[in-house]
Structures are given as structure tokens and as C-alpha cells.
Design a protein around this motif. Structure first.
Motif, PDB file in Angstrom:
ATOM      1  N   LEU A  62      10.023   7.271 -36.966  1.00  0.00           N
ATOM      2  CA  LEU A  62      11.373   6.697 -36.850  1.00  0.00           C
ATOM      3  C   LEU A  62      12.345   7.779 -36.391  1.00  0.00           C
ATOM      4  O   LEU A  62      13.207   7.557 -35.528  1.00  0.00           O
ATOM      5  N   PHE A  63      12.179   8.980 -36.977  1.00  0.00           N
ATOM      6  CA  PHE A  63      13.013  10.130 -36.595  1.00  0.00           C
ATOM      7  C   PHE A  63      12.855  10.405 -35.088  1.00  0.00           C
ATOM      8  O   PHE A  63      13.837  10.572 -34.356  1.00  0.00           O
ATOM      9  N   SER A  64      11.620  10.427 -34.613  1.00  0.00           N
ATOM     10  CA  SER A  64      11.361  10.714 -33.193  1.00  0.00           C
ATOM     11  C   SER A  64      11.930   9.615 -32.290  1.00  0.00           C
ATOM     12  O   SER A  64      12.529   9.897 -31.246  1.00  0.00           O
ATOM     13  N   HIS A  65      11.750   8.362 -32.698  1.00  0.00           N
ATOM     14  CA  HIS A  65      12.277   7.263 -31.874  1.00  0.00           C
ATOM     15  C   HIS A  65      13.809   7.365 -31.792  1.00  0.00           C
ATOM     16  O   HIS A  65      14.405   7.062 -30.757  1.00  0.00           O
ATOM     17  N   GLN A  66      14.411   7.790 -32.903  1.00  0.00           N
ATOM     18  CA  GLN A  66      15.867   7.936 -32.893  1.00  0.00           C
ATOM     19  C   GLN A  66      16.269   9.092 -31.972  1.00  0.00           C
ATOM     20  O   GLN A  66      17.243   8.987 -31.233  1.00  0.00           O
ATOM     21  N   LEU A  67      15.500  10.182 -31.992  1.00  0.00           N
ATOM     22  CA  LEU A  67      15.779  11.291 -31.070  1.00  0.00           C
ATOM     23  C   LEU A  67      15.689  10.826 -29.619  1.00  0.00           C
ATOM     24  O   LEU A  67      16.483  11.235 -28.773  1.00  0.00           O
ATOM     25  N   ASP A  68      14.703   9.955 -29.327  1.00  0.00           N
ATOM     26  CA  ASP A  68      14.564   9.447 -27.949  1.00  0.00           C
ATOM     27  C   ASP A  68      15.846   8.741 -27.500  1.00  0.00           C
ATOM     28  O   ASP A  68      16.204   8.762 -26.329  1.00  0.00           O
ATOM     29  N   ARG A  69      16.513   8.098 -28.461  1.00  0.00           N
ATOM     30  CA  ARG A  69      17.763   7.407 -28.118  1.00  0.00           C
ATOM     31  C   ARG A  69      18.907   8.397 -27.960  1.00  0.00           C
ATOM     32  O   ARG A  69      19.723   8.275 -27.067  1.00  0.00           O
ATOM     33  N   LEU A  70      18.937   9.383 -28.882  1.00  0.00           N
ATOM     34  CA  LEU A  70      20.058  10.332 -28.873  1.00  0.00           C
ATOM     35  C   LEU A  70      19.949  11.330 -27.728  1.00  0.00           C
ATOM     36  O   LEU A  70      20.951  11.766 -27.178  1.00  0.00           O
ATOM     37  N   VAL A  71      18.706  11.713 -27.394  1.00  0.00           N
ATOM     38  CA  VAL A  71      18.488  12.714 -26.338  1.00  0.00           C
ATOM     39  C   VAL A  71      17.428  12.169 -25.362  1.00  0.00           C
ATOM     40  O   VAL A  71      16.262  12.569 -25.428  1.00  0.00           O
ATOM     41  N   PRO A  72      17.828  11.274 -24.478  1.00  0.00           N
ATOM     42  CA  PRO A  72      16.830  10.736 -23.543  1.00  0.00           C
ATOM     43  C   PRO A  72      16.204  11.872 -22.729  1.00  0.00           C
ATOM     44  O   PRO A  72      16.881  12.850 -22.422  1.00  0.00           O
ATOM     45  N   ASN A  73      14.920  11.735 -22.425  1.00  0.00           N
ATOM     46  CA  ASN A  73      14.172  12.775 -21.704  1.00  0.00           C
ATOM     47  C   ASN A  73      14.193  14.112 -22.438  1.00  0.00           C
ATOM     48  O   ASN A  73      14.292  15.176 -21.820  1.00  0.00           O
ATOM     49  N   GLY A  74      14.145  14.042 -23.741  1.00  0.00           N
ATOM     50  CA  GLY A  74      14.113  15.267 -24.557  1.00  0.00           C
ATOM     51  C   GLY A  74      12.706  15.802 -24.694  1.00  0.00           C
ATOM     52  O   GLY A  74      11.951  15.869 -23.718  1.00  0.00           O
ATOM     53  N   ALA A  75      12.335  16.147 -25.927  1.00  0.00           N
ATOM     54  CA  ALA A  75      11.024  16.774 -26.153  1.00  0.00           C
ATOM     55  C   ALA A  75       9.913  15.723 -26.121  1.00  0.00           C
ATOM     56  O   ALA A  75      10.164  14.515 -26.091  1.00  0.00           O
TER      57      ALA A  75
END
Ligand SMILES: NC(=O)C1=CN([C@@H]2O[C@H](COP(=O)(O)OP(=O)(O)OC[C@H]3O[C@@H](n4cnc5c(N)ncnc54)[C@H](O)[C@@H]3O)[C@@H](O)[C@H]2O)C=CC1
Ligand SMILES: O=C(CO)COP(=O)(O)O
Ligand SMILES: [Zn+2]
Length: 348
Positions: free
Chosen positions: A249-262
């Protein structure tokens, strides 16, 4: 009266090893498929192995996508209908495979999974993970009819893709803990077999961490076997629960906050350090998870993911909203608790 019933769908052929890509058409002919093959891929994997795949079939068609999204799925369905695809060959990382997996369900045809990176455990799973707006769908889809994982190609891929696959497996530790918690607190159905397989897969990978080294084809062998095993655990469960808990869930949220991130695997690995801390506290096993990730060369900090401390805290405090899946995050972690957990574990 006992009235429980269940379908467990698994691939029929799983080929793993050196140059098995050359056996792709043989694996396909074993499946009695007919019609035109449609190769679903993304630009880099297409460059790396597209021609070797196309050379094995008569009249293959190709569709190239750049992201996992419902639009990409629609595009593959459109092309599939246009060319009269008999089956799909998914060549690439998790995004190409997830897209083909979901499109093959709508096209009512089978698909073959040909990973070019050992970066995620969706290679075999019967789930397709597709983001949409503020949420992410883990859609039930048929698993591949066959998997052809060429360790020569996987070992040639950038090393961070392999460490991402390792981290996706290590995150099974916390995913299983979240699943057990949801079973105890929310009566969510739990499968002992699937949970045990998922946990054992993570333990075996960590136990074999000595043989996971850059430049060694054997590393790709060890990691891809774990990815297959984890995918099988998801197929047994009929959900991604054994491999996806709060750290996802944390990672999916990061995908939203930082598109094309890690990379997906790297994000869930860092998430696991924090969620293990939330599960078991200061003396818990979060250090083992951090050390295992570190030994394999996967990131263990916000800086390692290339994101700010504030983004980590925002993702941790909002991750519970991303989908209806009960985890250690409960109905939300306070900002103070998130800062405490991320600071204590050295993530920020
Ligand atoms: N359905 C499921 O059960 C699961 C799905 N996933 C999903 O998979 C995705 C993550 O997969 P990834 O493979 O990390 O992302 P990805 O598919 O975006 O691949 C990462 C990058 O690696 C490149 N790449 C692939 N093979 C390469 C090679 N041999 N050489 C050079 N570059 C190469 C790709 O072109 C891409 O730029 C996420 O969307 C995640 O949610 C992850 C785990 C399980
Ligand atoms: O990434 C996955 C398992 O490793 C799939 O999980 P999700 O269902 O959370 O997308
Ligand atoms: Zn994952």
C-alpha cells in the motif's frame, strides 16, 4: 454439509534457465493454441528480445505499451481484435505482463509470460495490478499458460531490476503478517498453505543471499524461482494477500505521489522495514529485513529511493486509503507514529 470449493489456476509449462527463450515456440506448441500470436511488450524489452521472439512464429503481430493502465489494456484489446490474436505473448517487466494478463481475459485467449527482468512476482500470478486515479486495482485474471524465463536475459538486465525482485520477495514477510492480522481481526479468509509457501519463499531467498551477486547468472536463477513460487502462493490464495500487505500500500501510494519514481520492488522493500517495525517494535525483525535488503544491494532509505522524508511520511499516513485491505496500518497511522517508525528504522 461440506460445501466449500475452489479453483487454483497455475501455468502448465514453466521453463527457467539459460537460453530457454529459444524454446518458446516449442512450449507454445505444447499448449495446442491456435491463431496469430500478439506480442505485448514495452520499448526496451522489445529491443532486447522482440526479434528473437518474433522469429519463432509465423506472422506474429506486436503492440508496444509504455505503462500499466486501463488505457494500455484497452489498446491491447483493440489491436488483439484487429489482428485476430489467438494468444498473447507478454515480453517485458511487470507492467507489460500485467497489461497482457488483463487484456487476455477480455480477449478470451491465453497468454504466455516471458519476463525480461527478475523484478517482480507477477510473472506467474493470477492477478493484474493496475493503477487508476487515486486507487489501484488488483484484478483477478487468469495466470499465464506458460512462463519462459531465460536466465541469460534476466542476468543481463540492469542489476537493480534483480535487487527489486529480491525486495518484492522479502516483502512477503510483512505481507503474510498483515494477512494473519486481518484474519484475526477482520475474519479475512487465510490460507495456511499459501501463507506458508510465501513465507518459506522469502526465507529461502534470504538463506541463499550469498549466491545473489551482480554478474552471476545463478543469481537470476535463484531469484526467478522465488518469484515463480511467490506467484504460485498468490494463485493458491486467489488474491495477492500472501505477497502484498501494508508495504505494498505504501509503494502504491508512492507511485501516486512520485510518478516514475523508484522501482516497485525497491519501494515495497523499504515499506517492509517500517511495517515490520510497526508489527513487532524496536526489538523486532525489522533489522533482519533491512540487513537482507542491504546485503542484496536494494535501497533501505528514503534517499536510496530518491524521495524526500516528507514523501515517506505522507505515503505512510495515507497508504491505508488506497484500497480496502486491512493491514497493520489499521485505519491510519498518525504523523507522529509514522515519523517515529521511519526515524527509528533509519528510513528517514
Ligand atoms: N500482478 C502481480 O501479481 C504483480 C504486479 N506487479 C506490478 O509490476 C510492476 C513492476 O514491475 P517492474 O518490472 O518493476 O516494472 P516495469 O515493467 O516498469 O519495468 C521496469 C523497467 O525495466 C525495463 N526493463 C525490463 N527488462 C529489461 C531488460 N532486460 N533490460 C533493460 N531494461 C529492462 C522496462 O522497460 C522498464 O523501464 C508494478 O506495476 C507492480 O504493481 C508487481 C508484483 C506482482
Ligand atoms: O505486487 C504485488 C505482489 O508482489 C501485487 O500486489 P498488489 O495486488 O498490491 O498490486
Ligand atoms: Zn509486489
Amino acid at each position: 454439509m461440506f460445501d466449500k470449493s475452489k479453483w487454483i489456476q497455475l501455468p502448465r509449462n514453466v521453463l527457467v534457465g539459460h537460453e530457454v527463450l529459444e524454446e518458446l515456440s516449442a512450449a507454445v506448441s505444447e499448449l495446442y493454441l491456435s491463431g496469430r500470436p500478439l506480442l505485448v511488450t514495452s520499448p526496451t524489452p522489445n529491443e532486447i528480445a522482440g526479434d528473437r521472439v518474433r522469429a519463432q512464429f509465423d506472422d506474429p503481430a506486436t503492440v508496444t505499451i509504455s505503462e500499466a493502465s486501463f488505457d494500455s489494456v484497452e489498446r491491447v484489446i483493440e489491436v488483439g481484435n484487429e489482428v485476430g490474436a489467438g494468444y498473447l505473448v507478454a515480453l517485458g517487466g511487470g507492467k507489460a505482463i500485467d497489461t497482457a494478463k488483463m487484456a487476455s481475459d477480455s480477449l478470451d485467449c491465453g497468454f504466455i509470460s516471458v519476463p525480461t527482468a527478475a523484478s517482480h512476482d507477477g510473472i506467474v500470478s493470477g492477478r493484474s495490478s493496475i493503477p487508476e486515479g487515486d486507487t489501484r486495482h488488483s484484478v483477478a485474471a487468469d495466470p499465464p499458460l506458460a512462463v519462459v524465463a531465460d536466465t541469460e536475459i534476466l542476468a543481463d538486465a540492469p542489476w537493480e531490476l534483480t535487487t527489486a525482485g529480491c525486495a518484492d520477495i522479502i516483502s512477503n514477510y510483512t505481507a503474510v503478517k498483515d494477512w494473519q492480522l486481518a484474519h484475526r481481526l477482520k475474519n479475512v479468509e487465510y490460507s495456511e498453505y499459501s501463507g506458508a509457501l510465501s513465507q518459506m519463499t522469502a526465507e529461502m531467498l534470504v538463506g541463499n543471499s550469498d549466491s545473489i551477486k551482480k554478474g552471476l547468472e545463478e543469481s537470476a536463477w535463484v531469484v526467478v524461482k522465488a518469484l515463480v513460487s511467490s506467484g504460485v502462493a498468490m494463485s493458491i490464495a486467489g488474491s495477492s494477500r500472501p505477497a502484498s500487505g501494508a508495504e505494498h500500500l505504501f509503494s502504491h501510494q508512492l507511485d501516486r505521489l512520485v510518478p516514475n519514481g523508484a522501482l516497485h520492488g525497491h519501494q515495497v522493500g523499504v515499506g517492509s522495514i517500517v511495517t515490520e517495525y510497526l508489527h513487532s517494535g524496536e526489538q523486532g525483525e525489522w533489522r533482519d529485513i533491512r540487513d537482507a535488503l542491504d546485503t542484496m544491494g536494494a535501497p533501505t532509505t528514503a534517499a536510496g529511493l530518491g524521495i524526500s522524508d516528507e514523501t515517506v511520511i505522507e505515503a505512510l499516513t495515507t497508504a491505508h486509503t488506497i484500497r480496502d485491505r486491512y493491514t497493520i496500518l489499521g485505519d491510519g497511522v498518525s504523523e507522529e507514529a509514522a515519523i517515529e517508525a521511519a526515524t527509528f528504522t533509519g528510513v528517514i
